[in-house]
Write a protein that holds these residues in place. Structure first.
Motif, PDB file in Angstrom:
ATOM      1  N   ASP A   1      -3.179  -0.430   6.761  1.00  0.00           N
ATOM      2  CA  ASP A   1      -3.386  -0.508   5.319  1.00  0.00           C
ATOM      3  C   ASP A   1      -4.803  -0.121   4.929  1.00  0.00           C
ATOM      4  OD1 ASP A   1      -0.800  -1.331   4.850  1.00  0.00           O
ATOM      5  OD2 ASP A   1      -1.291  -3.455   4.982  1.00  0.00           O
TER       6      ASP A   1
ATOM      7  N   ASP B   1      -5.663   3.479   5.174  1.00  0.00           N
ATOM      8  CA  ASP B   1      -4.688   4.329   4.498  1.00  0.00           C
ATOM      9  C   ASP B   1      -5.404   5.210   3.464  1.00  0.00           C
ATOM     10  OD1 ASP B   1      -2.648   5.420   2.926  1.00  0.00           O
ATOM     11  OD2 ASP B   1      -1.334   3.703   3.281  1.00  0.00           O
TER      12      ASP B   1
ATOM     13  N   HIS C   1       0.811  -1.209   0.000  1.00  0.00           N
ATOM     14  CA  HIS C   1       0.000   0.000   0.000  1.00  0.00           C
ATOM     15  C   HIS C   1       0.844   1.258   0.000  1.00  0.00           C
ATOM     16  CE1 HIS C   1      -4.435  -0.935   1.083  1.00  0.00           C
ATOM     17  NE2 HIS C   1      -3.980  -1.787   0.202  1.00  0.00           N
ATOM     18  N   SER C   2       2.125   1.120   0.274  1.00  0.00           N
ATOM     19  CA  SER C   2       3.006   2.289   0.237  1.00  0.00           C
ATOM     20  C   SER C   2       3.373   2.677  -1.189  1.00  0.00           C
ATOM     21  CB  SER C   2       4.285   2.004   1.035  1.00  0.00           C
ATOM     22  OG  SER C   2       3.974   1.740   2.394  1.00  0.00           O
TER      23      SER C   2
END
Length: 362
Positions: free
Chosen positions: A99, A102, A74-75
């Motif tokens: 996550d 986010d 997810h980054s």
């Protein structure tokens, strides 16, 4: 090059998680369960699957199952946006609140889906995993509530404060559906229990455990006595992992067949089969610990603030009330038959499985 529609799935393998997470309905178990259902789907030949994984070993294992596996998380905002733009259906099933809550990742996925909409003229689909932690109050185990949220009662859901867990992303997703460039469906599982079964879990690709119930089992084991936050007077809803997997497939099948099921503002689907008292869960854990000679008493004891830091990773596990009814989910034909008795009966096999896996030390 394949011309079949692509399904982009996040959270298929999960990642290393803390001992507990307050909204542990959001578990690695879900993504693996969804992927397993998709791979065995009767129309699996009619779509391609793309999945993200952090572990290169798992990427190779997924590729062996005909999944287009890509290293990422997810980054990787740009990657999320690009992959979402390529997919007709996106299913987010991230394992941890870090996550699934986010906002930047959610915005990236929605940007990708908006790009696809402008390119194709057809609204893609998003099935987003939230959780009934969004409903939780601040009871801290000291009282119950009569407030039960229905997934048909949108005005009541909209009274939830933006500061509630998961709510910021839920609002983003719902608003995107209202705007019309994507059809959005938000699944909110309650306390998930049961150990996921199947080849993805047997091969170590996906995590077979949920978080909330194992958190209390592991915390009680390490302390040498079962427990809960406060007096355990609060109430949660629950759902077996197989039945929440069924719900995702009911939604997926309806969409795959072209049905115009509720989405956007109306697109909330609770995963609930029964409600349970937190004390009863803690009591069953305490009895199981005593049976194995790992506790002197079968009575649960509240986790003190010091215990919470030491044994629950500092989190308030199942501390509030979170009650719901899956009325909209059932209106689609989803069926749940398991009850809180199944939740409590799951404690002993889950404890033994955690011991066998090495997650707790005998």
């Amino acid at each position: 090059m394949s011309t079949k529609p692509t399904i982009f799935l996040t959270g298929a393998t999960g990642r290393s998680s803390p001992i507990a997470a307050e909204s542990a309905t959001l578990t690695p178990t879900i993504g693996g369960t969804i992927l397993q259902r998709l791979l065995s789907h009767q129309k699996a030949d009619s779509f391609d699957i793309t999945a993200l994984a952090r572990d290169p070993r798992k990427v190779e294992l997924l590729k062996a199952l005909d999944v287009k596996a890509i290293i990422g998380s997810h980054s990787d905002i740009d990657k999320l946006e690009d992959l979402a733009a390529e997919a007709a259906i996106v299913i987010t099933a991230a394992g941890l609140s870090a996550d699934c809550d986010d906002v930047l990742a959610a915005e990236a996925i929605l940007r990708g889906q908006k790009t696809r909409y402008y390119k194709t003229g057809e609204a893609p689909i998003l099935i987003h995993t939230s959780g009934t932690g969004v409903l939780a109050d601040n009871a801290l185990g000291m009282y119950s509530t009569d407030v039960v949220y229905s997934d048909l009662d949108i005005p009541l859901i909209e009274t939830l404060k933006p500061s509630q867990p998961h709510r910021p992303v839920d609002i983003l997703v719902s608003q995107a559906g209202i705007e019309g460039y994507v059809r959005t469906h938000i699944v909110l599982p309650s306390t998930i229990y049961g150990i996921a079964q199947g080849r993805l879990f047997d091969q170590g690709i996906s995590n077979p455990y949920s978080v909330q119930v194992p958190a209390l089992i592991i915390g009680g084991w390490n302390r040498g006595q079962g427990g809960m936050i406060g007096q355990g007077k609060n109430i949660w809803s629950c759902i077996h992992i197989d039945e929440i997997g069924d719900l995702y497939m009911v939604i997926f099948d309806a969409l795959l067949s072209g049905q115009d099921i509720p989405n956007g503002r109306e697109g909330f689907y609770f995963g609930e089969s029964d409600h349970y008292l937190i004390y009863d869960l803690a009591k069953e854990i305490s009895v199981a610990l005593k049976e194995l000679g790992h506790s002197k008493t079968d009575e649960p004891e509240p986790f003190t603030d010091e215990d919470r830091v030491k044994y629950l990773d500092g989190r308030y596990v199942l501390a509030g009330n979170s009650r719901c009814r899956a009325d909209r989910a059932r209106s689609l034909g989803w069926i749940s038959s398991k009850t809180k008795k199944d939740l409590l009966a799951n404690i002993r096999p889950e404890l033994k499985a955690l011991l066998a896996s090495g997650r707790i030390k005998a």
